[in-house]
Design an enzyme around this catalytic site. Structure first.
Site, PDB file in Angstrom:
ATOM      1  N   LYS A  22       0.835  -1.207   0.000  1.00  0.00           N
ATOM      2  CA  LYS A  22       0.000   0.000   0.000  1.00  0.00           C
ATOM      3  C   LYS A  22       0.868   1.253   0.000  1.00  0.00           C
ATOM      4  CE  LYS A  22      -3.804  -0.087   2.263  1.00  0.00           C
ATOM      5  NZ  LYS A  22      -4.764  -0.183   3.336  1.00  0.00           N
ATOM      6  N   ARG A  92      -3.261   3.096   8.586  1.00  0.00           N
ATOM      7  CA  ARG A  92      -3.583   1.802   7.960  1.00  0.00           C
ATOM      8  C   ARG A  92      -2.352   0.928   7.861  1.00  0.00           C
ATOM      9  NH1 ARG A  92      -8.210   2.612   4.015  1.00  0.00           N
ATOM     10  NH2 ARG A  92      -8.630   4.828   4.186  1.00  0.00           N
ATOM     11  N   GLY A 101      -8.454  -7.081   4.074  1.00  0.00           N
ATOM     12  CA  GLY A 101      -9.345  -7.211   5.224  1.00  0.00           C
ATOM     13  C   GLY A 101      -8.726  -7.912   6.410  1.00  0.00           C
ATOM     14  N   MET A 103      -5.950  -6.907   8.173  1.00  0.00           N
ATOM     15  CA  MET A 103      -5.291  -6.072   9.171  1.00  0.00           C
ATOM     16  C   MET A 103      -6.198  -4.892   9.503  1.00  0.00           C
ATOM     17  SD  MET A 103      -2.136  -7.486   9.330  1.00  0.00           S
ATOM     18  CE  MET A 103      -0.958  -6.207   9.599  1.00  0.00           C
ATOM     19  N   ARG A 336      -3.780  -1.446  -6.263  1.00  0.00           N
ATOM     20  CA  ARG A 336      -2.986  -2.672  -6.158  1.00  0.00           C
ATOM     21  C   ARG A 336      -3.433  -3.625  -7.262  1.00  0.00           C
ATOM     22  NH1 ARG A 336      -5.940  -4.631  -0.599  1.00  0.00           N
ATOM     23  NH2 ARG A 336      -7.974  -4.926  -1.503  1.00  0.00           N
ATOM     24  N   HIS A 454     -16.405  -8.152   2.221  1.00  0.00           N
ATOM     25  CA  HIS A 454     -15.386  -9.113   2.676  1.00  0.00           C
ATOM     26  C   HIS A 454     -15.631 -10.493   2.071  1.00  0.00           C
ATOM     27  CE1 HIS A 454     -13.733 -12.093   5.521  1.00  0.00           C
ATOM     28  NE2 HIS A 454     -12.698 -11.277   5.499  1.00  0.00           N
ATOM     29  N   ARG A 560      -1.246 -48.051 -13.502  1.00  0.00           N
ATOM     30  CA  ARG A 560      -1.124 -48.993 -12.378  1.00  0.00           C
ATOM     31  C   ARG A 560      -2.000 -50.199 -12.693  1.00  0.00           C
ATOM     32  NH1 ARG A 560      -1.337 -43.762  -9.280  1.00  0.00           N
ATOM     33  NH2 ARG A 560       0.367 -43.756  -7.773  1.00  0.00           N
ATOM     34  N   ARG A 616       3.035 -50.359 -15.720  1.00  0.00           N
ATOM     35  CA  ARG A 616       3.820 -50.900 -14.610  1.00  0.00           C
ATOM     36  C   ARG A 616       3.345 -52.303 -14.254  1.00  0.00           C
ATOM     37  NH1 ARG A 616       3.499 -47.857  -8.924  1.00  0.00           N
ATOM     38  NH2 ARG A 616       1.478 -48.883  -8.845  1.00  0.00           N
ATOM     39  N   SER A 763      11.435 -43.788 -13.724  1.00  0.00           N
ATOM     40  CA  SER A 763      10.309 -42.931 -13.359  1.00  0.00           C
ATOM     41  C   SER A 763      10.333 -42.820 -11.836  1.00  0.00           C
ATOM     42  CB  SER A 763       8.996 -43.556 -13.838  1.00  0.00           C
ATOM     43  OG  SER A 763       7.933 -42.730 -13.454  1.00  0.00           O
ATOM     44  N   THR A 766       7.896 -40.862  -6.319  1.00  0.00           N
ATOM     45  CA  THR A 766       8.236 -40.041  -5.146  1.00  0.00           C
ATOM     46  C   THR A 766       7.284 -40.262  -3.974  1.00  0.00           C
ATOM     47  OG1 THR A 766       7.194 -38.280  -6.405  1.00  0.00           O
ATOM     48  CG2 THR A 766       9.592 -38.225  -6.233  1.00  0.00           C
ATOM     49  N   ASP A 768       6.519 -43.394  -2.736  1.00  0.00           N
ATOM     50  CA  ASP A 768       7.262 -44.375  -1.947  1.00  0.00           C
ATOM     51  C   ASP A 768       8.644 -43.855  -1.558  1.00  0.00           C
ATOM     52  OD1 ASP A 768       5.845 -46.803  -1.298  1.00  0.00           O
ATOM     53  OD2 ASP A 768       5.569 -47.059  -3.448  1.00  0.00           O
ATOM     54  N   CYS A 830       6.369 -39.872 -11.513  1.00  0.00           N
ATOM     55  CA  CYS A 830       4.963 -40.247 -11.548  1.00  0.00           C
ATOM     56  C   CYS A 830       4.343 -40.271 -10.147  1.00  0.00           C
ATOM     57  CB  CYS A 830       4.761 -41.583 -12.253  1.00  0.00           C
ATOM     58  SG  CYS A 830       5.571 -42.948 -11.404  1.00  0.00           S
ATOM     59  N   TYR A 850       9.992 -35.442 -18.240  1.00  0.00           N
ATOM     60  CA  TYR A 850       8.548 -35.230 -18.143  1.00  0.00           C
ATOM     61  C   TYR A 850       8.063 -35.370 -16.700  1.00  0.00           C
ATOM     62  CZ  TYR A 850       8.014 -40.312 -17.734  1.00  0.00           C
ATOM     63  OH  TYR A 850       8.085 -41.603 -17.297  1.00  0.00           O
TER      64      TYR A 850
HETATM   65  C1  PEP Z   1       5.086 -43.799  -6.089  1.00  0.00           C
HETATM   66  O1  PEP Z   1       5.457 -44.550  -5.194  1.00  0.00           O
HETATM   67  O2  PEP Z   1       5.411 -42.600  -6.159  1.00  0.00           O
HETATM   68  C2  PEP Z   1       4.184 -44.290  -7.142  1.00  0.00           C
HETATM   69  C3  PEP Z   1       3.853 -43.523  -8.164  1.00  0.00           C
HETATM   70  O3  PEP Z   1       3.667 -45.533  -6.986  1.00  0.00           O
HETATM   71  P1  PEP Z   1       2.440 -45.874  -6.041  1.00  0.00           P
HETATM   72  O4  PEP Z   1       1.860 -44.587  -5.584  1.00  0.00           O
HETATM   73  O5  PEP Z   1       1.532 -46.690  -6.859  1.00  0.00           O
HETATM   74  O6  PEP Z   1       3.104 -46.638  -4.959  1.00  0.00           O
HETATM   75 MG    MG Z   2       5.220 -46.701  -5.464  1.00  0.00          MG
END
Ligand code: PEP
Ligand code: MG
Length: 875
Positions: A22, A92, A101, A103, A336, A454, A560, A616, A763, A766, A768, A830, A850
């Site tokens: 502001k 202000r 809204g 503060m 703003r 608000h 899956r 898979r 792949s 993430t 697990d 994935c 990817y």
């Molecule tokens: C993972 O583990 O990130 C994964 C994609 O496999 P799932 O979730 O099926 O274990």
């Molecule tokens: Mg997994």
């Protein structure tokens, strides 16, 4: 010694972090010659020092404030506390990121028992002066002295009732004087001292209160929701007052340079004649559309249009402005970047590129990927909506469709949502205290307040459906009823809201998916030109795959196969396979499954054609396919003729507890190669047949899950290669295929160079990988992680946003090692993180090829990937 206070003439828009949004914009407007009441800004650094120094304002800062006050007096030719010509100011807050809204604000500071009289004389308007004074005591009492607003309301409404005044404006000067006596008595009783009469004391107390407000509950919650750091602090703006409540040639309003709901390029907003700013925002009186200002104040309106255009061109973005008209003269109080719905954000971005105002990159950067979600979500089915019973009509404050049970307080709505209900929060009007309930609710309905109330502003910011200012309804918050004419609804009754039309319906209404084209398609095509990451989807049936394709997916990153096993007609064969005692029995059962799997995969290939599809091999522990309850086990025994005891024993032997790291993943294929054989055969035969049928080139990607060592993948790979080659030979086909692995066990990341000798692609699983790196069981830790995040032990839920410092390091290491061995190795992700914008930025930086995410997150991922690329170039 640093400088802690800046006059508006000393700052600019580039000093946001010091002056707050502001303050920086007030300085900028002053700099470019727009009419801004003069003032000064106490910096965010002063706020930080206030907290460092035990909630005290240092002597040097006080000195600077007085210096700037003297300058303000000189510029305005008024004096603080002066009996002839008193200076009045507003105080202000203004933090670096706008927190609408959240503060506190104090107006008319400088009024006391004496200056109120001079104000009355000067303006020849007693009523105005006393009205200003009572507003000041009320705001100061609420914000600085922390006396609940409702206690002031009791006095105010009591006087209205006593004299039979229908509206605030019906109160006379004497009524207002009586209210002031009541207010002062309330202050004395509540805090044990008189209302402060010395303006400088008022000012210091007010500045401290603004600093304190940085840490009130709603500000903290807002910051948390919007990921704003608690350390930034707020600046305080002290500005000479202009009055919108000086009679019928005065007024106040809020306006946007374009429509924040639709993006239409026309001034959009509201104003009120003879009122002060908070009347508009708090929804106390229902304001008039801004276009009507052209009739009430034609000259001022023209001037306002001109300034709005200057501001939009100057900032190159849609602005949200506050202004006041004092006796026919226009003053700008704020500008703003406007909060806007996703529809509006997209239209404005595309239009501004067409208008030559911004580049495509800027347009893409301006889209909040999380907001895209709003566009992908369903609206009411038109037919169902047509036949639904209309209860009432309010203002279309924030678009979307919402159905749920009604609740009348934020906490009731929150509790209902916690117990699994869908809630609609119904309020007379909302205030910042309702924020948590608004977050929890599907939609919000208010009886009072306009398009910039608000409820409306906050709901639009959250992309939540809201119908505001629905004056036909009577809301009894304590009795928990909603009355419309003769109809009465109670807590827990269903209603539906259409936030795009403002219609309120009885009961629940079916919803449909939206169409994505026009401006949305344009932004998406720009994002596609810019991004480096490809975007695939996680899908395991043709319907989801087709949906993802419609959203722009370029392949399937994870199919899956176990999801296909759960279908009713297959489960007996699966169970037969699991319960088999010999390889031969298992093969008989698998032979029954083969045609099902093959037709599943044909369905996928038919939709995806020559786009890459990663399938898979079976991953979950086998017990998941066995009946879970005794009743179901008995039923299965009766059905198959297998003795109950045998079934129960098998189930208990196979049973795994979370985090389920036993007999699953590639370990299934190591111990029962015939499963991998059947699945490979299904994949290859499906691909060969669809390829021939459709004349498309298919290269199957077969993915082996949960690998932890080279020898392990080599073992399964041998089975896959042998089977795939046999299939090719049988069909006389030359079809290529790729074999790769998930990287989801930390050991796989650590030995990725060796694993890459066998794997053509990685792949990153993430989900697990996070589970195993943290040692958090992924299915049990939701509540625990929330507490960790609340306590600041974790910055985010690592199952939603990748933990770059830990899990991320493993990913980076695997990328490097993988490429060392196999420079052209294909790398993707994935896990759930593949659809999370911040994780996508990480994936871009880490050099993945990817990301793969659920179909509905594909458009989000496309935008986020483009933004990551833009950020990279900017660096
Ligand atoms: C993972 O583990 O990130 C994964 C994609 O496999 P799932 O979730 O099926 O274990
Ligand atoms: Mg997994």
């Amino acid at each position: 010694m640093g400088k802690f206070v800046y006059s508006f003439s000393e700052g600019s828009k580039d000093m946001r972090s010091l002056l707050g949004g502001k303050g920086a914009n007030l300085a900028e407007m002053t700099r470019i010659g727009l009419p801004v009441p003069y003032g000064f800004t106490v910096t965010t650094e002063a706020c930080t020092r206030y907290y460092e120094e035990n909630q005290m304002i240092g002597e040097d800062i006080i000195g600077e404030i007085y210096e700037k006050l003297a300058e303000l007096e000189a510029v305005t030719e008024k004096k603080f506390g002066d009996k002839e010509n008193p200076l009045l100011v507003s105080v202000r807050s203004g933090s670096v990121f706008s927190m609408p809204g959240m503060m506190d604000t104090i107006l008319n500071l400088g009024l006391n028992d004496e200056t109120v009289e001079s104000l009355a004389k000067l303006t020849e308007n007693d009523r105005f002066a006393y009205d200003s004074y009572r507003r000041f005591i009320q705001m100061f009492g609420d914000v600085v002295l922390e006396i609940p607003k409702s206690e002031f309301d009791v006095i105010f409404d009591g006087q209205k009732e006593k004299v039979g005044a229908a509206f605030d404006v019906d109160l006379t000067t004497d009524d207002l004087k009586e209210i002031i006596v009541g207010y002062k008595a309330l202050v004395k009783k509540a805090v044990g001292r008189d209302f402060p009469q010395e303006p400088k004391d008022q000012l210091m107390e007010a500045i401290k209160a603004v600093f304190r407000s940085w840490n009130n509950d709603r500000a903290i919650l807002y910051r948390k929701l919007n990921r704003i750091s608690d350390k930034l602090g707020t600046a305080v703006n002290v500005q000479s007052m202009v009055f919108g409540n000086m009679g019928d040639t005065s007024g106040t309003g809020v306006a946007f340079t374009r429509d924040p709901a639709t993006g239409n390029n026309q001034l959009y907003g509201e104003f009120l004649v003879n009122a002060q700013g908070e009347d508009v925002v708090a929804g106390i009186r229902t304001p008039k559309p801004i276009a009507e200002m052209a009739e009430a104040f034609p000259e001022v309106y023209k001037d306002f249009e001109r300034i709005a255009e200057i501001l939009e061109k100057h900032y190159k973005d849609m602005q949200d402005m506050e202004f006041t008209v004092e006796r026919g003269k226009l003053f700008m109080l704020q500008t703003r970047a406007a909060k806007r719905t996703a529809v509006s954000a997209i239209k404005v971005a595309v239009d501004m590129v067409d208008e030559g105002l911004i580049a495509k990159e800027t347009a893409v950067e301006r889209i909040d990927p999380a907001q895209i979600d709003q566009l992908l979500h369903p609206t009411f089915d038109t037919k169902a909506e047509k036949t639904a019973e209309v209860l009432a009509k309010g203002l279309p404050a924030s678009p979307g469709a919402a159905t749920g049970k009604i609740y009348f307080t934020a906490s009731d709505a929150e509790a209902a949502v916690e117990s699994g209900e869908k809630a609609i929060l119904v309020r007379q009007e909302t205030s910042p205290e309702d924020l948590a309930g608004m977050v929890a609710a599907e939609g919000i309905l208010t009886a009072r307040g306009g398009m910039t109330s608000h409820a409306a502003v906050v709901a639009r910011g959250m992309g939540k459906c809201c119908v505001a200012g629905c004056s036909e309804i009577i809301v009894d918050e304590s009795g928990k009823t909603l009355t419309i004419g003769d109809d009465r609804l109670e807590e827990g009754d269903y209603i539906s809201l259409n936030g795009s039309t403002g219609t309120v319906y009885r009961g629940q209404i079916a919803t449909v998916q939206p169409e994505l084209s026009g401006d949305f398609g344009m932004i998406m095509s720009w994002a596609d030109e810019i991004r480096k990451l490809k975007v695939r989807t996680n899908a395991d049936n043709p319907k989801d795959a087709a949906q993802a394709l419609a959203f722009g997916a370029e392949g399937i990153g994870l199919c899956r196969t176990e999801h296909m096993f759960f279908e009713e007609e297959r489960i007996p064969a699966i169970r037969q396979m699991i319960l088999a005692e010999t390889e031969e029995e298992r093969r008989t059962a698998l032979a029954k499954l083969l045609p099902f799997q093959k037709s599943d995969f044909m369905g996928m290939y038919e939709v995806m054609e020559d786009k890459p599809v990663t399938i898979r091999l079976l991953d979950p522990p086998l017990h998941e396919f066995l009946p879970q309850t005794e009743e179901d086990t008995r039923e299965l025994a009766a059905h198959t003729g297998i003795p109950y005891e045998k079934l129960a024993q098998a189930a208990s032997e196979l049973h795994e507890f979370n985090p389920m790291l036993g007999h699953r993943g590639c370990r299934l294929a190591v111990t029962y190669p015939e499963i991998a054989e059947m699945q490979t055969r299904a994949i290859m035969e499906a691909a060969i047949e669809v390829s021939a049928e459709k004349g498309v080139d298919i290269v199957p990607e077969i993915m082996i899950p949960l690998v932890g060592s080279k020898a392990e993948i080599a073992d399964v790979k041998a089975t896959v290669v042998k089977t795939a080659d046999a299939c090719r030979e049988e069909a006389g086909s030359q079809m290529k295929y790729h074999i790769g692995t998930m990287i989801e066990v930390p050991r796989a990341a650590l030995t990725a160079d060796e694993i890459a000798e066998e794997a053509e692609f990685f792949s990153f699983g993430t989900n697990d990988l996070t589970q195993m790196t943290f040692g958090f069981s992924r299915d049990d830790t939701g509540k625990l992680i929330k507490e960790y995040v609340d306590k600041g032990i974790l910055p985010d839920d690592p199952f939603q946003t990748i933990d770059q410092d830990g899990v991320g390091l493993l990913v980076q290491m695997a990328v490097e090692k993988g490429r060392q061995t196999r420079p052209n190795i294909k790398l993707g992700i994935c896990g759930e993180h593949g659809g999370d914008p911040r994780s996508i930025e990480f994936c871009h930086r880490t050099g993945l090829d990817y990301v793969s995410c659920s179909p509905y997150r594909v458009p989000i991922a496309r935008i986020a990937a483009a933004q990551a690329a833009i950020k990279d170039v900017e660096k």
